[in-house]
Design a protein around this motif. Structure first.
Motif, PDB file in Angstrom:
ATOM      1  N   GLU A  75       2.793   4.030  51.756  1.00  0.00           N
ATOM      2  CA  GLU A  75       1.353   3.962  51.987  1.00  0.00           C
ATOM      3  C   GLU A  75       0.989   4.625  53.301  1.00  0.00           C
ATOM      4  N   GLY A  76      -0.264   5.102  53.363  1.00  0.00           N
ATOM      5  CA  GLY A  76      -0.747   5.741  54.570  1.00  0.00           C
ATOM      6  C   GLY A  76      -2.250   5.900  54.530  1.00  0.00           C
ATOM      7  N   ALA A  77      -2.759   6.739  55.423  1.00  0.00           N
ATOM      8  CA  ALA A  77      -4.196   6.974  55.525  1.00  0.00           C
ATOM      9  C   ALA A  77      -4.465   8.471  55.609  1.00  0.00           C
ATOM     10  N   VAL A  78      -5.537   8.897  54.955  1.00  0.00           N
ATOM     11  CA  VAL A  78      -5.954  10.299  55.002  1.00  0.00           C
ATOM     12  C   VAL A  78      -6.456  10.596  56.410  1.00  0.00           C
ATOM     13  N   ILE A  79      -5.895  11.630  57.040  1.00  0.00           N
ATOM     14  CA  ILE A  79      -6.346  12.002  58.389  1.00  0.00           C
ATOM     15  C   ILE A  79      -7.036  13.364  58.411  1.00  0.00           C
ATOM     16  N   GLU A  80      -6.885  14.142  57.337  1.00  0.00           N
ATOM     17  CA  GLU A  80      -7.582  15.423  57.248  1.00  0.00           C
ATOM     18  C   GLU A  80      -7.757  15.779  55.780  1.00  0.00           C
ATOM     19  N   VAL A  81      -8.912  16.398  55.463  1.00  0.00           N
ATOM     20  CA  VAL A  81      -9.245  16.787  54.091  1.00  0.00           C
ATOM     21  C   VAL A  81      -9.444  18.301  54.061  1.00  0.00           C
ATOM     22  N   PHE A  82      -8.806  18.961  53.088  1.00  0.00           N
ATOM     23  CA  PHE A  82      -8.944  20.410  52.896  1.00  0.00           C
ATOM     24  C   PHE A  82      -9.692  20.637  51.584  1.00  0.00           C
ATOM     25  N   THR A  83     -10.606  21.587  51.568  1.00  0.00           N
ATOM     26  CA  THR A  83     -11.450  21.755  50.390  1.00  0.00           C
ATOM     27  C   THR A  83     -11.106  22.946  49.513  1.00  0.00           C
ATOM     28  N   ASN A  84     -10.427  23.968  50.018  1.00  0.00           N
ATOM     29  CA  ASN A  84     -10.194  25.160  49.208  1.00  0.00           C
ATOM     30  C   ASN A  84      -8.816  25.751  49.474  1.00  0.00           C
ATOM     31  N   PRO A  85      -7.779  25.339  48.737  1.00  0.00           N
ATOM     32  CA  PRO A  85      -7.814  24.386  47.625  1.00  0.00           C
ATOM     33  C   PRO A  85      -7.834  22.952  48.146  1.00  0.00           C
ATOM     34  N   GLU A  86      -8.198  22.015  47.261  1.00  0.00           N
ATOM     35  CA  GLU A  86      -8.250  20.604  47.637  1.00  0.00           C
ATOM     36  C   GLU A  86      -6.858  20.124  48.050  1.00  0.00           C
ATOM     37  N   GLY A  87      -6.787  19.496  49.198  1.00  0.00           N
ATOM     38  CA  GLY A  87      -5.539  18.947  49.706  1.00  0.00           C
ATOM     39  C   GLY A  87      -5.833  17.930  50.781  1.00  0.00           C
ATOM     40  N   TYR A  88      -4.817  17.176  51.153  1.00  0.00           N
ATOM     41  CA  TYR A  88      -5.004  16.080  52.097  1.00  0.00           C
ATOM     42  C   TYR A  88      -3.808  15.969  53.014  1.00  0.00           C
ATOM     43  N   MET A  89      -4.048  15.720  54.307  1.00  0.00           N
ATOM     44  CA  MET A  89      -2.984  15.377  55.236  1.00  0.00           C
ATOM     45  C   MET A  89      -3.037  13.859  55.385  1.00  0.00           C
ATOM     46  N   ILE A  90      -1.885  13.223  55.171  1.00  0.00           N
ATOM     47  CA  ILE A  90      -1.807  11.776  55.175  1.00  0.00           C
ATOM     48  C   ILE A  90      -0.795  11.327  56.219  1.00  0.00           C
ATOM     49  N   ASP A  91      -1.225  10.416  57.096  1.00  0.00           N
ATOM     50  CA  ASP A  91      -0.350   9.785  58.078  1.00  0.00           C
ATOM     51  C   ASP A  91       0.318   8.623  57.362  1.00  0.00           C
ATOM     52  N   VAL A  92       1.656   8.626  57.286  1.00  0.00           N
ATOM     53  CA  VAL A  92       2.375   7.601  56.523  1.00  0.00           C
ATOM     54  C   VAL A  92       3.213   6.713  57.429  1.00  0.00           C
ATOM     55  N   ALA A  93       3.355   5.448  57.004  1.00  0.00           N
ATOM     56  CA  ALA A  93       4.220   4.474  57.659  1.00  0.00           C
ATOM     57  C   ALA A  93       5.365   4.194  56.697  1.00  0.00           C
ATOM     58  N   ILE A  94       6.576   4.613  57.065  1.00  0.00           N
ATOM     59  CA  ILE A  94       7.745   4.511  56.202  1.00  0.00           C
ATOM     60  C   ILE A  94       8.534   3.266  56.606  1.00  0.00           C
ATOM     61  N   PRO A  95       8.653   2.268  55.712  1.00  0.00           N
ATOM     62  CA  PRO A  95       9.393   1.057  56.080  1.00  0.00           C
ATOM     63  C   PRO A  95      10.821   1.382  56.539  1.00  0.00           C
ATOM     64  N   ASP A  96      11.218   0.805  57.684  1.00  0.00           N
ATOM     65  CA  ASP A  96      12.552   1.019  58.237  1.00  0.00           C
ATOM     66  C   ASP A  96      12.872  -0.153  59.162  1.00  0.00           C
ATOM     67  N   ASP A  97      13.690  -1.091  58.670  1.00  0.00           N
ATOM     68  CA  ASP A  97      14.015  -2.294  59.431  1.00  0.00           C
ATOM     69  C   ASP A  97      14.786  -2.007  60.713  1.00  0.00           C
ATOM     70  N   SER A  98      15.377  -0.810  60.838  1.00  0.00           N
ATOM     71  CA  SER A  98      16.147  -0.496  62.048  1.00  0.00           C
ATOM     72  C   SER A  98      15.253  -0.095  63.219  1.00  0.00           C
ATOM     73  N   LYS A  99      13.961   0.102  62.972  1.00  0.00           N
ATOM     74  CA  LYS A  99      13.034   0.522  64.031  1.00  0.00           C
ATOM     75  C   LYS A  99      12.236  -0.669  64.552  1.00  0.00           C
ATOM     76  N   ASP A 100      11.909  -0.645  65.859  1.00  0.00           N
ATOM     77  CA  ASP A 100      10.998  -1.650  66.408  1.00  0.00           C
ATOM     78  C   ASP A 100       9.683  -1.539  65.646  1.00  0.00           C
ATOM     79  N   GLY A 101       9.156  -2.638  65.195  1.00  0.00           N
ATOM     80  CA  GLY A 101       7.918  -2.622  64.428  1.00  0.00           C
ATOM     81  C   GLY A 101       8.142  -2.426  62.938  1.00  0.00           C
TER      82      GLY A 101
END
Length: 93
Positions: free
Chosen positions: A31-57
């Motif tokens: 899961e993540g959040a859209v941080i930028e939208v491109f219109t031609n062609p339609e596309g999206y930059m998504i900031d993602v949070a990747i579960p990883d128990d070895s990392k703080d947080g």
């Protein structure tokens, strides 16, 4: 023109396993959040949070650039009612 699938700050879930823009492996279902939208062609930059128990947080972070068929919208961003983020119907005392 067809409507865009998502807008900036919408919450999304990836439908495919992807390589992150910064080299992280991004599993399907991340899961993540859209941080930028491109219109031609339609596309999206998504900031993602990747579960990883070895990392703080418990997460690693990356961005992915995707086509509309590579994600589902899971939450629609609603901007605050005003610049203070306060609902104007609440009476402050």
């Amino acid at each position: 023109d067809l409507p865009m699938k998502a807008k900036e700050y919408d919450g999304v879930r990836l439908l495919a396993e992807l390589q992150g823009d910064f080299g992280e492996h991004v599993p399907q279902g991340t899961e993540g959040a859209v941080i930028e939208v491109f219109t031609n062609p339609e596309g999206y930059m998504i900031d993602v949070a990747i579960p990883d128990d070895s990392k703080d947080g418990g997460y690693r972070y990356d961005c992915v650039t995707v086509h509309p068929d590579q994600f589902d919208v899971i939450s629609v961003y609603a901007p605050p009612a005003n610049e203070l983020g306060v609902n104007p119907s609440i009476e402050l005392k």
